[in-house]
Design an enzyme around this catalytic site. Structure first.
Site, PDB file in Angstrom:
ATOM      1  N   MET A  99      19.169 -46.560  91.090  1.00 32.05           N
ATOM      2  CA  MET A  99      19.047 -44.871  89.929  1.00 32.05           C
ATOM      3  C   MET A  99      19.921 -44.622  89.074  1.00 32.05           C
ATOM      4  O   MET A  99      19.467 -44.293  88.254  1.00 32.05           O
ATOM      5  CB  MET A  99      19.083 -44.057  90.890  1.00 32.05           C
ATOM      6  CG  MET A  99      17.231 -43.726  91.477  1.00 32.05           C
ATOM      7  SD  MET A  99      15.667 -44.119  90.652  1.00 32.05           S
ATOM      8  CE  MET A  99      16.156 -41.847  90.157  1.00 32.05           C
ATOM      9  N   ARG A 100      20.700 -45.690  88.694  1.00 30.35           N
ATOM     10  CA  ARG A 100      21.903 -45.248  87.694  1.00 30.35           C
ATOM     11  C   ARG A 100      21.176 -45.400  86.387  1.00 30.35           C
ATOM     12  O   ARG A 100      21.336 -44.425  85.476  1.00 30.35           O
ATOM     13  CB  ARG A 100      23.285 -45.975  87.407  1.00 30.35           C
ATOM     14  CG  ARG A 100      24.547 -45.080  86.521  1.00 30.35           C
ATOM     15  CD  ARG A 100      24.977 -46.116  87.216  1.00 30.35           C
ATOM     16  NE  ARG A 100      26.848 -46.006  86.138  1.00 30.35           N
ATOM     17  CZ  ARG A 100      26.540 -45.981  84.500  1.00 30.35           C
ATOM     18  NH1 ARG A 100      26.023 -46.846  84.305  1.00 30.35           N
ATOM     19  NH2 ARG A 100      27.798 -45.550  84.315  1.00 30.35           N
ATOM     20  N   LYS A 101      20.755 -46.673  86.331  1.00 24.37           N
ATOM     21  CA  LYS A 101      19.991 -46.350  84.511  1.00 24.37           C
ATOM     22  C   LYS A 101      18.810 -45.221  83.912  1.00 24.37           C
ATOM     23  O   LYS A 101      19.027 -44.860  83.291  1.00 24.37           O
ATOM     24  CB  LYS A 101      19.572 -48.097  84.250  1.00 24.37           C
ATOM     25  CG  LYS A 101      18.750 -48.133  83.194  1.00 24.37           C
ATOM     26  CD  LYS A 101      18.904 -49.643  82.968  1.00 24.37           C
ATOM     27  CE  LYS A 101      18.455 -49.956  81.406  1.00 24.37           C
ATOM     28  NZ  LYS A 101      17.554 -49.191  80.687  1.00 24.37           N
TER      29      LYS A 101
END
Length: 141
Positions: A99-101
């Protein structure tokens, strides 16, 4: 001998635990999408959790001279290979770090229900991460 920065690791783990404890009532009560501040709080909590996983993983990788990671997901894979975390926790952590991007670069498209669902689904695994790291350090140092 290994040079593992256990003090810095512990600081990160304690902060992660505090953040997750702070959002647990939001998740339990199911009011995750009530307002913008709540949504932003959950997004930030998820971001802190995934960055903590990466930071702690990198401290372990550097300190124990493990193979170099190629991505956030690879950091989790290395911790799994080195038995820092269990398969169940690693699976959850991979979902979280992926989920970082969206959180960092595609934040306009992040759906609040996706964030709250991810946190709800993996909350129990996220809160076990710090203790698994601590157990690994006790065993290895």
């Amino acid at each position: 001998m290994y040079q593992v920065n256990t003090e810095k690791i512990e600081q990160h783990l304690v902060y992660m635990e505090r953040v997750l404890a702070s959002v647990s009532s939001i998740l339990r009560n199911g009011n995750a999408n009530d307002d913008m501040l709540t949504s932003l709080s959950l997004q930030r909590a998820l971001h802190i959790a995934l960055e903590t996983v990466a930071d702690v993983g990198n401290y372990l990788i550097d300190g124990f001279i493990m193979r170099d990671p190629g991505s956030y997901e690879d950091i989790v894979e290395i911790m799994l290979d080195e038995t820092v975390v269990t398969v169940e926790v690693a699976t959850a952590l991979k979902d979280v770090v992926n989920m970082r991007k969206p959180l960092i670069t595609d934040y306009l498209d992040v759906h609040d229900d996706a964030v709250s669902k991810l946190l709800n689904t993996h909350y129990e695994k996220l809160i076990t991460f710090p203790n698994q790291v601590r157990e690994y350090l006790k065993k290895e140092l």
